[in-house]
Design a protein around this motif. Sequence first.
Motif, PDB file in Angstrom:
ATOM      1  N   TRP A   1      55.533  26.099  44.863  1.00 25.19           N
ATOM      2  CA  TRP A   1      55.800  27.435  44.326  1.00 25.19           C
ATOM      3  C   TRP A   1      55.562  28.584  45.293  1.00 25.19           C
ATOM      4  CZ3 TRP A   1      52.205  31.389  43.441  1.00 25.19           C
ATOM      5  CH2 TRP A   1      50.858  31.049  43.670  1.00 25.19           C
ATOM      6  N   PRO A   2      54.637  28.485  46.285  1.00 23.78           N
ATOM      7  CA  PRO A   2      54.357  29.670  47.113  1.00 23.78           C
ATOM      8  C   PRO A   2      55.575  30.198  47.859  1.00 23.78           C
ATOM      9  CG  PRO A   2      52.585  28.068  47.335  1.00 23.78           C
ATOM     10  CD  PRO A   2      53.693  27.390  46.582  1.00 23.78           C
ATOM     11  N   ASP A   3      56.409  29.309  48.391  1.00 24.72           N
ATOM     12  CA  ASP A   3      57.580  29.772  49.134  1.00 24.72           C
ATOM     13  C   ASP A   3      58.603  30.436  48.213  1.00 24.72           C
ATOM     14  OD1 ASP A   3      57.774  26.883  48.344  1.00 24.72           O
ATOM     15  OD2 ASP A   3      59.871  27.195  48.878  1.00 24.72           O
TER      16      ASP A   3
ATOM     17  N   ALA B   1      57.353  23.730  56.490  1.00 25.58           N
ATOM     18  CA  ALA B   1      58.772  24.086  56.555  1.00 25.58           C
ATOM     19  C   ALA B   1      59.142  25.047  55.438  1.00 25.58           C
ATOM     20  CB  ALA B   1      59.629  22.825  56.472  1.00 25.58           C
ATOM     21  N   ARG B   2      58.689  24.769  54.220  1.00 23.91           N
ATOM     22  CA  ARG B   2      59.016  25.645  53.104  1.00 23.91           C
ATOM     23  C   ARG B   2      58.396  27.035  53.285  1.00 23.91           C
ATOM     24  NH1 ARG B   2      58.835  20.608  50.359  1.00 23.91           N
ATOM     25  NH2 ARG B   2      56.564  20.696  50.236  1.00 23.91           N
ATOM     26  N   LEU B   3      57.163  27.076  53.770  1.00 23.86           N
ATOM     27  CA  LEU B   3      56.526  28.367  54.014  1.00 23.86           C
ATOM     28  C   LEU B   3      57.187  29.082  55.184  1.00 23.86           C
ATOM     29  CD1 LEU B   3      52.823  27.241  53.486  1.00 23.86           C
ATOM     30  CD2 LEU B   3      54.206  28.600  51.910  1.00 23.86           C
ATOM     31  N   GLY B   4      57.680  28.300  56.160  1.00 23.95           N
ATOM     32  CA  GLY B   4      58.432  28.889  57.268  1.00 23.95           C
ATOM     33  C   GLY B   4      59.708  29.544  56.782  1.00 23.95           C
ATOM     34  N   TYR B   5      60.317  28.952  55.772  1.00 27.20           N
ATOM     35  CA  TYR B   5      61.503  29.540  55.135  1.00 27.20           C
ATOM     36  C   TYR B   5      61.189  30.957  54.644  1.00 27.20           C
ATOM     37  CZ  TYR B   5      64.113  30.255  50.675  1.00 27.20           C
ATOM     38  OH  TYR B   5      64.814  30.764  49.619  1.00 27.20           O
ATOM     39  N   ALA B   6      60.032  31.112  54.007  1.00 26.45           N
ATOM     40  CA  ALA B   6      59.638  32.433  53.507  1.00 26.45           C
ATOM     41  C   ALA B   6      59.194  33.357  54.647  1.00 26.45           C
ATOM     42  CB  ALA B   6      58.522  32.295  52.477  1.00 26.45           C
TER      43      ALA B   6
ATOM     44  N   ALA C   1      61.976  35.613  63.779  1.00 26.64           N
ATOM     45  CA  ALA C   1      62.519  34.912  62.613  1.00 26.64           C
ATOM     46  C   ALA C   1      63.253  33.654  63.035  1.00 26.64           C
ATOM     47  CB  ALA C   1      63.463  35.842  61.847  1.00 26.64           C
ATOM     48  N   ARG C   2      64.069  33.765  64.089  1.00 22.10           N
ATOM     49  CA  ARG C   2      64.804  32.599  64.591  1.00 22.10           C
ATOM     50  C   ARG C   2      63.838  31.482  64.986  1.00 22.10           C
ATOM     51  NH1 ARG C   2      67.179  34.963  68.337  1.00 22.10           N
ATOM     52  NH2 ARG C   2      69.303  35.271  67.536  1.00 22.10           N
ATOM     53  N   ALA C   3      62.773  31.842  65.674  1.00 21.16           N
ATOM     54  CA  ALA C   3      61.798  30.828  66.114  1.00 21.16           C
ATOM     55  C   ALA C   3      61.139  30.145  64.919  1.00 21.16           C
ATOM     56  CB  ALA C   3      60.744  31.482  67.004  1.00 21.16           C
ATOM     57  N   VAL C   4      60.822  30.913  63.884  1.00 23.90           N
ATOM     58  CA  VAL C   4      60.165  30.344  62.696  1.00 23.90           C
ATOM     59  C   VAL C   4      61.118  29.413  61.954  1.00 23.90           C
ATOM     60  CG1 VAL C   4      59.259  30.921  60.412  1.00 23.90           C
ATOM     61  CG2 VAL C   4      58.495  32.194  62.414  1.00 23.90           C
ATOM     62  N   PHE C   5      62.368  29.830  61.787  1.00 27.16           N
ATOM     63  CA  PHE C   5      63.329  28.974  61.097  1.00 27.16           C
ATOM     64  C   PHE C   5      63.569  27.672  61.877  1.00 27.16           C
ATOM     65  CE2 PHE C   5      65.027  32.933  58.932  1.00 27.16           C
ATOM     66  CZ  PHE C   5      64.676  32.536  57.653  1.00 27.16           C
TER      67      PHE C   5
ATOM     68  N   ALA D   1      68.689  30.265  54.209  1.00 27.97           N
ATOM     69  CA  ALA D   1      67.910  31.478  54.478  1.00 27.97           C
ATOM     70  C   ALA D   1      68.057  31.914  55.931  1.00 27.97           C
ATOM     71  CB  ALA D   1      66.442  31.228  54.147  1.00 27.97           C
ATOM     72  N   TYR D   2      68.091  30.946  56.827  1.00 26.07           N
ATOM     73  CA  TYR D   2      68.257  31.211  58.260  1.00 26.07           C
ATOM     74  C   TYR D   2      69.598  31.913  58.504  1.00 26.07           C
ATOM     75  CZ  TYR D   2      68.046  29.902  63.294  1.00 26.07           C
ATOM     76  OH  TYR D   2      68.001  29.897  64.666  1.00 26.07           O
TER      77      TYR D   2
END
Length: 517
Positions: free
Chosen positions: A318-320, A356-361, A375-379, A401-402
């Motif tokens: 749920w957090p993401d 990965a899911r938190l990286g999406y957020a 943002a690109r690096a995180v995705f 999202a990316y």
Amino acid sequence: LSADRRMREQRLIRAVDALVGTGNLPQAIAFAPEIESFPASPLRDAVLGYLAIQRGRPAEADLLLTQSWSACDPATDPATAALICQRRVLDSLARWHGPDLVQWGSRAVSLVDPSDPSAVESAAIMGLGLAATGKTTEARAAYDHLSATVALGAQSQRFEMARGWLDLALDEPEAARQELESAVPTAFRMGSARISLWAQAWLARTQFALGDWSGAVTTVERAARQLEDVGLDLLRPLVHWTGAQTQALRGNRDAAQHHLRRAAASLHDYPIMFLPSSLARAQCAEVEADYPTVIRALEPLTRLQPREGVDEPGFWHWPDVYANALVMVGRVDDADTFLIPHEERAAARQHRSAQARLGYARGRILGARGDIDAARAVFEQALQHLDTLPLPYDRARVNFAYGQTLRRAGKRREADAVIQAAREGYSALGATSYVLRCDREIKAGGLNLERSRVSLADLTPQEQAVTELVAGGASNKEAAGELFLSVKTVQYHLTRVYAKLGVRSRSELAAQFRNDG
């Protein structure tokens, strides 16, 4: 048949206990008023508390189990004391309180022989309590020990269900599917319909995670029918959660709404009911891009106590979803503040899919702040976390999202490629709702969909061979035998073919094969 009144009462209480244990709640409920008329005793209250748990009544269960434990003397009646402890284990599981679960489970195991049913079920669930508080290494060790000692039949069913649940939470969905499929059958092993329904609820989640959405829907429908028969309200939201999310993603709004109604729960219910109910509402709203509703559905989870299990990575995704919704309504700073402790916990646990899911957020947050390079690096890091995990929906979701973030930053060429990857992933899953959203994003980015369409001639030779056989009516197993491949390899090629051609089923593949051929 019991002439002695006291003996008759004891036997009836034990009989109702057995009915609840096997999942025959309607018959147990029919006898409940008579049992309630008996004099209060530790056993009577423990059995009534057990029934209250299965009916999803936390306040009633807590009152009865507290009375039962207070009136029982473990020194003179260890069997009843262990039984009460085991009921407290189930109550703690339903409240998703790991420390209490482990404490009561340890008491149950210490009071009776390890083969006693109270000790067996407590031991089978204790690993989940350990994992819910972040002690995953201890949880795995506990199940490794149990796998060497647990007996076949009803005892193994409990162990397989719990271990499968743990495997799913710890990024091993393929192992989870094997364990949970083994825990579903009840015939020939004297298993419990109650445990089978737990297994089916988590099997549906596992099938969803692996991309077998048709299998997930079938599992949900079967479990839902059984729930209606047995009246096990405790598991109703957990079962219908997967049905609601899958049907929403497929674009079947009426079916999704049906499951949402069946999954309804409130803060007064057990967390094991309220968590999946809230997630179902939020995930269906996310499909519709209704982010205020997502926030309303999940905001109560930020106040649930205790927090350990609710925030533990891998169990409740749920957090993401919540952080993403905050970004999408412009509450970027709130999303940032909320996300940080979850990111720290997921990194400490080295939980790849959670990262990965938190990286999406996190990528959404950075994109909203205009830092497109970060943002690109995180995705990209999020996609790397998923690289070796069989989680196609999570991968498509990150790509979507990316791509959106890149397009909003004016990086149209990059955005088109990433959104196209998301579209292929969603198409292979049958996520019609998101395929349409991807098409809108691609159109907004200026990509000509017709120009990008792949034909049969563009497939690899092995993909063409698989396509020809499957389009001709061969099963995956038959195609594997014909081509000297494994069934898994055939499924892999078929998934790629679906994504490339933009088809969702064998019949659509056959139709395109006829047209292009």
